[in-house]
Design a protein around this motif. Structure first.
Motif, mmCIF file in Angstrom:
data_model
loop_
_atom_site.group_PDB
_atom_site.id
_atom_site.type_symbol
_atom_site.label_atom_id
_atom_site.label_comp_id
_atom_site.label_asym_id
_atom_site.label_seq_id
_atom_site.Cartn_x
_atom_site.Cartn_y
_atom_site.Cartn_z
ATOM 1 N N PRO A 1 12.803 104.072 11.246
ATOM 2 C CA PRO A 1 12.883 102.612 11.171
ATOM 3 C C PRO A 1 11.910 102.040 10.156
ATOM 4 N N GLU A 2 12.278 100.882 9.617
ATOM 5 C CA GLU A 2 11.451 100.255 8.589
ATOM 6 C C GLU A 2 10.662 99.097 9.209
ATOM 7 N N PHE A 3 9.365 99.048 8.885
ATOM 8 C CA PHE A 3 8.506 98.011 9.471
ATOM 9 C C PHE A 3 8.033 96.992 8.445
ATOM 10 N N LEU A 4 8.561 97.042 7.213
ATOM 11 C CA LEU A 4 8.074 96.106 6.192
ATOM 12 C C LEU A 4 8.406 94.672 6.591
ATOM 13 N N ALA A 5 7.571 93.743 6.128
ATOM 14 C CA ALA A 5 7.859 92.318 6.312
ATOM 15 C C ALA A 5 8.193 91.738 4.952
ATOM 16 N N GLU A 6 9.103 90.776 4.923
ATOM 17 C CA GLU A 6 9.486 90.171 3.647
ATOM 18 C C GLU A 6 8.324 89.363 3.089
ATOM 19 N N ARG B 1 4.408 87.400 20.684
ATOM 20 C CA ARG B 1 3.081 86.843 20.372
ATOM 21 C C ARG B 1 3.222 85.433 19.819
ATOM 22 N N ILE B 2 4.213 85.259 18.935
ATOM 23 C CA ILE B 2 4.397 83.929 18.339
ATOM 24 C C ILE B 2 4.863 82.941 19.403
ATOM 25 N N SER B 3 5.814 83.361 20.228
ATOM 26 C CA SER B 3 6.265 82.444 21.284
ATOM 27 C C SER B 3 5.121 82.115 22.242
ATOM 28 N N LYS C 1 -4.445 88.858 14.182
ATOM 29 C CA LYS C 1 -3.245 88.633 13.366
ATOM 30 C C LYS C 1 -2.088 88.080 14.194
ATOM 31 N N PHE C 2 -1.155 87.409 13.457
ATOM 32 C CA PHE C 2 0.098 86.975 14.083
ATOM 33 C C PHE C 2 -0.108 86.014 15.245
ATOM 34 N N LEU C 3 -1.094 85.124 15.095
ATOM 35 C CA LEU C 3 -1.357 84.130 16.139
ATOM 36 C C LEU C 3 -1.278 82.718 15.586
ATOM 37 N N ASN C 4 -0.525 82.544 14.474
ATOM 38 C CA ASN C 4 -0.393 81.198 13.920
ATOM 39 C C ASN C 4 0.734 80.451 14.605
ATOM 40 N N ALA C 5 0.383 79.321 15.245
ATOM 41 C CA ALA C 5 1.431 78.496 15.844
ATOM 42 C C ALA C 5 2.305 77.982 14.705
ATOM 43 N N SER C 6 3.593 77.824 14.983
ATOM 44 C CA SER C 6 4.510 77.383 13.929
ATOM 45 C C SER C 6 5.652 76.604 14.547
ATOM 46 N N VAL C 7 6.497 76.081 13.654
ATOM 47 C CA VAL C 7 7.683 75.365 14.110
ATOM 48 C C VAL C 7 8.684 76.349 14.745
ATOM 49 N N GLY C 8 8.401 77.610 14.637
ATOM 50 C CA GLY C 8 9.261 78.631 15.254
ATOM 51 C C GLY C 8 9.369 79.811 14.314
ATOM 52 N N PHE C 9 9.610 80.987 14.882
ATOM 53 C CA PHE C 9 9.796 82.129 13.991
ATOM 54 C C PHE C 9 11.244 82.145 13.497
ATOM 55 N N CYS D 1 15.642 89.185 11.622
ATOM 56 C CA CYS D 1 15.537 90.261 12.618
ATOM 57 C C CYS D 1 14.973 89.906 13.986
ATOM 58 N N PHE D 2 13.937 89.072 14.058
ATOM 59 C CA PHE D 2 13.293 88.891 15.369
ATOM 60 C C PHE D 2 14.302 88.510 16.455
ATOM 61 N N GLN D 3 15.046 87.439 16.209
ATOM 62 C CA GLN D 3 15.975 86.983 17.246
ATOM 63 C C GLN D 3 17.048 88.033 17.524
ATOM 64 N N LYS D 4 17.626 88.575 16.460
ATOM 65 C CA LYS D 4 18.716 89.535 16.679
ATOM 66 C C LYS D 4 18.222 90.782 17.423
ATOM 67 N N ASP D 5 17.000 91.229 17.091
ATOM 68 C CA ASP D 5 16.511 92.456 17.722
ATOM 69 C C ASP D 5 16.120 92.220 19.189
ATOM 70 N N ILE D 6 15.582 91.040 19.481
ATOM 71 C CA ILE D 6 15.246 90.758 20.887
ATOM 72 C C ILE D 6 16.525 90.648 21.713
ATOM 73 N N PHE E 1 12.345 81.126 5.439
ATOM 74 C CA PHE E 1 11.819 81.343 6.796
ATOM 75 C C PHE E 1 10.323 81.664 6.801
ATOM 76 N N LYS E 2 9.782 82.032 5.632
ATOM 77 C CA LYS E 2 8.345 82.213 5.466
ATOM 78 C C LYS E 2 8.038 82.140 3.980
ATOM 79 N N LYS E 3 6.753 82.108 3.620
ATOM 80 C CA LYS E 3 6.434 81.996 2.198
ATOM 81 C C LYS E 3 6.711 83.308 1.449
HETATM 82 C C1 UGA Z 1 9.287 91.104 10.724
HETATM 83 C C2 UGA Z 1 8.200 92.112 11.107
HETATM 84 O O1 UGA Z 1 6.919 91.562 10.820
HETATM 85 C C3 UGA Z 1 8.377 93.418 10.335
HETATM 86 O O2 UGA Z 1 7.435 94.377 10.788
HETATM 87 C C4 UGA Z 1 9.801 93.948 10.568
HETATM 88 O O3 UGA Z 1 10.022 95.117 9.815
HETATM 89 C C5 UGA Z 1 10.802 92.897 10.173
HETATM 90 O O4 UGA Z 1 10.548 91.675 10.935
HETATM 91 C C6 UGA Z 1 12.214 93.279 10.469
HETATM 92 O O5 UGA Z 1 12.490 94.146 11.271
HETATM 93 O O6 UGA Z 1 13.052 92.590 9.865
HETATM 94 P P1 UGA Z 1 9.670 89.433 8.684
HETATM 95 O O7 UGA Z 1 10.692 88.832 9.586
HETATM 96 O O8 UGA Z 1 10.057 89.770 7.307
HETATM 97 O O9 UGA Z 1 9.116 90.785 9.345
HETATM 98 O O10 UGA Z 1 8.418 88.465 8.574
HETATM 99 P P2 UGA Z 1 7.190 88.103 9.558
HETATM 100 O O11 UGA Z 1 5.977 88.025 8.760
HETATM 101 O O12 UGA Z 1 7.161 88.970 10.746
HETATM 102 O O13 UGA Z 1 7.559 86.620 10.019
HETATM 103 C C7 UGA Z 1 8.646 86.361 10.907
HETATM 104 C C8 UGA Z 1 8.624 84.892 11.314
HETATM 105 O O14 UGA Z 1 7.515 84.629 12.168
HETATM 106 C C9 UGA Z 1 8.457 83.944 10.117
HETATM 107 O O15 UGA Z 1 9.283 82.819 10.302
HETATM 108 C C10 UGA Z 1 7.000 83.567 10.181
HETATM 109 O O16 UGA Z 1 6.727 82.345 9.588
HETATM 110 C C11 UGA Z 1 6.773 83.539 11.678
HETATM 111 N N1 UGA Z 1 5.348 83.705 12.065
HETATM 112 C C12 UGA Z 1 4.678 84.832 11.745
HETATM 113 C C13 UGA Z 1 4.717 82.702 12.794
HETATM 114 O O17 UGA Z 1 5.333 81.667 13.118
HETATM 115 N N2 UGA Z 1 3.405 82.880 13.164
HETATM 116 C C14 UGA Z 1 2.707 83.993 12.853
HETATM 117 O O18 UGA Z 1 1.520 84.079 13.228
HETATM 118 C C15 UGA Z 1 3.365 84.999 12.119
#
Ligand code: UGA
Ligand code: NAD
Length: 460
Positions: free
Chosen positions: A162-167, A233-235, A267-275, A279-284, A341-343
């Motif tokens: 599996p790939e763990f990279l973030a965009e 964590r984000i939720s 890490k990954f504790l920034n409140a936001s308008v939503g993730f 992938c996140f939604q589809k994988d959950i 969806f992110k910068k």
């Molecule tokens: C995420 C995972 O971080 C990767 O490890 C994984 O490989 C990938 O999904 C995947 O399977 O597709 P990605 O969706 O590219 O990567 O980007 P993230 O940096 O995880 O951000 C996801 C969303 O969460 C964005 O909308 C971002 O703005 C939001 N976010 C992230 C927050 O609202 N708060 C945070 O603290 C971090």
């Protein structure tokens, strides 16, 4: 038994297939890598100066290898025949119809790739699951491969990698991954040899202690679990942001304080308008659906609630905008800064900006949109023709902001922080509102200028 290889093919030239294969080509000059896709336009773009995805650092990596040991093609048959190892990196979206619709993973593309591999293979292959798939997919794929291969004596060894990279950080993530996970049938010799062959590829640049091996099912499930835990964590912090707004606590201070606990981490504790993101939604949903299928309704409900909280956060943001602006935004120009969806990406899949824009349009707003990377055609595809009657896309932020009643920050692009907010204030209607959905601006400075500022999880 395959012990090492020098010819690789990847099916699917998307956000994962393109960058991961470019990195393998860069770090392993002795391996010839061919990335194939059915989509001619995408392949043409990979072969041009204008790559189909925006990712910092990607251009340089592709330029260094393309035409030497990295090739992009639509000739799937030739690439499959020639490769000793085939990565499958096709899309695995949520099913839209039928059993499990709206939750289960749609494996149509995966299955069709497997059928092509079976039909065209004339020698042994290592098949690598790169796509994110439900746990035990390898079992299903093996059946498709074995029962469809016309050639006698061809062996397929299936691995999960599996790939763990973030965009936005793909190149850094691929250059120095936290870990590489390789799952295989490590209980037998063939499986162990296939695992070792893939480990050898990554060992060209990844420190050995970061290359992990596991059984197939653990590797498949680890990917779904990692994404579910990250989204959770984000939720969780977004849920706390709502409480902060009611109590005078500041969510940034809460995140900082809890992040100092080494068990929680910063890490990954920034409140936001939503993730957002593909992938996140589809994988959950996929994970929860698997739980449901195993009769684990309570476990499924736990994970569904992570998506529920994300939806609530987006709705809450729209409600906040409307109620702050005297309960009406009808015909008011609302500048929306950011749509991705992110910068550092032009990707808009599942971006929270889509739901927020629809919510504001329902209340009659006229949206003036600026995103440094997202073109108007993409916004049109995401929002639909009807909504576009209420949206104007601008190529300059100043045009989007002129005569606006409010600014909503949807994406945390760095450039938004550098704008001349005093000049922006001058050209906006008063009272001028800022709704910071990413908590990136200097709120004290904005208030001092005269803006009415609403930030997530900040005292109002
Ligand atoms: C995420 C995972 O971080 C990767 O490890 C994984 O490989 C990938 O999904 C995947 O399977 O597709 P990605 O969706 O590219 O990567 O980007 P993230 O940096 O995880 O951000 C996801 C969303 O969460 C964005 O909308 C971002 O703005 C939001 N976010 C992230 C927050 O609202 N708060 C945070 O603290 C971090
Ligand atoms: P994508 O939609 O960008 O790319 C998939 C590509 O596969 C498309 O170009 C499509 O035309 C092609 N394709 C589909 N079926 C094909 C076939 N039979 N033959 C040839 N080409 C075919 O998808 P993506 O974002 O690269 O994601 C791919 C997989 O990786 C998904 O399972 C996803 O969950 C997972 N993943 C994505 C990310 C990410 O950041 N996007 C990160 C980790 C894992």
């Amino acid at each position: 038994i395959t012990s090492s290889f020098n010819s690789v093919c990847c099916i699917g030239a998307g956000y994962v297939g393109g960058p991961t294969m470019a990195m393998i080509a860069l770090k392993c000059p002795h391996i010839e890598v061919t990335v194939v896709d059915l989509n001619q336009q995408r392949i043409d773009a990979w072969n041009s100066d204008n790559l189909p995805i925006y990712e910092p650092g990607l251009d340089e990596v592709v330029k260094a290898c393309r035409g030497k040991n990295l090739f992009f093609s639509t000739d799937c048959e030739a690439a499959i025949r020639a490769a000793q190892c085939i990565f499958v990196s096709v899309n695995t979206p949520t099913k839209k119809t039928g059993l499990g619709k709206g939750k289960a993973a749609d494996l149509t593309y995966w299955e069709s790739a497997a059928r092509n591999i079976a039909a065209w293979s004339t020698s042994d292959k290592i098949i690598v699951e790169k796509s994110t798939v439900p746990v035990r997919t390898a079992e299903a794929i093996e059946k498709v491969l074995l029962r469809n291969c016309p050639q006698e004596g061809v062996h397929f060894d299936i691995l999960s990698n599996p790939e763990f990279l973030a965009e936005g950080t793909a190149i850094d993530d691929l250059t120095m991954p936290d870990r590489v996970l390789i799952g295989g049938k490590i209980e037998n010799d063939r499986g162990t040899a296939a695992c070792a062959a893939l480990c050898e590829v990554y060992a060209n640049w990844v420190p050995k202690e970061r290359i992990l091996t596991a059984n197939l099912w653990s590797a498949e499930l680890s990917k779904l679990t990692a994404n579910a835990m990250l989204a959770q964590r984000i939720s969780s912090i977004n849920a706390i942001s709502a409480l902060c707004e009611c109590t005078g606590a500041d969510v940034s201070q809460v995140s900082f304080a809890i992040g100092k606990d080494s068990r929680i981490g910063p890490k990954f504790l920034n409140a936001s308008v939503g993730f957002g993101g593909s992938c996140f939604q589809k994988d959950i949903l996929n994970l929860a659906y698997i739980c449901e299928c195993h009769g684990l309704q309570e476990v499924a409900d736990y994970w569904y609630s992570v998506v529920g909280m994300n939806d609530y956060q987006k709705t809450r943001f729209v409600r906040r905008v409307v109620s702050a602006m005297f309960n009406t935004i009808r015909n008011k120009k609302i500048a929306m800064l950011g749509f991705a969806f992110k910068k550092d990406t032009g990707d808009t899949r599942e971006t929270p900006a889509i739901d927020v824009a629809h919510g504001m349009i329902e209340d009659g707003a006229k949206i003036a949109l600026f995103d440094p990377q997202v073109p108007e055609e993409q916004v049109r595809m995401d929002m639909g023709e009807e909504a576009m009657k209420s949206i104007t896309c601008y190529s300059k932020p100043t045009e989007a902001l002129k005569d606006a009643h409010a600014v909503t920050i949807m994406t945390e692009w760095d450039e938004f922080k550098t704008y001349d907010w005093r000049a922006i204030y001058e050209v906006m209607h008063k009272p001028a509102f800022v709704f910071d959905g990413r908590n990136i601006l200097d709120h004290a400075h904005l208030s001092e200028i005269g803006f009415i500022v609403y930030a997530l999880g900040k005292p109002i």
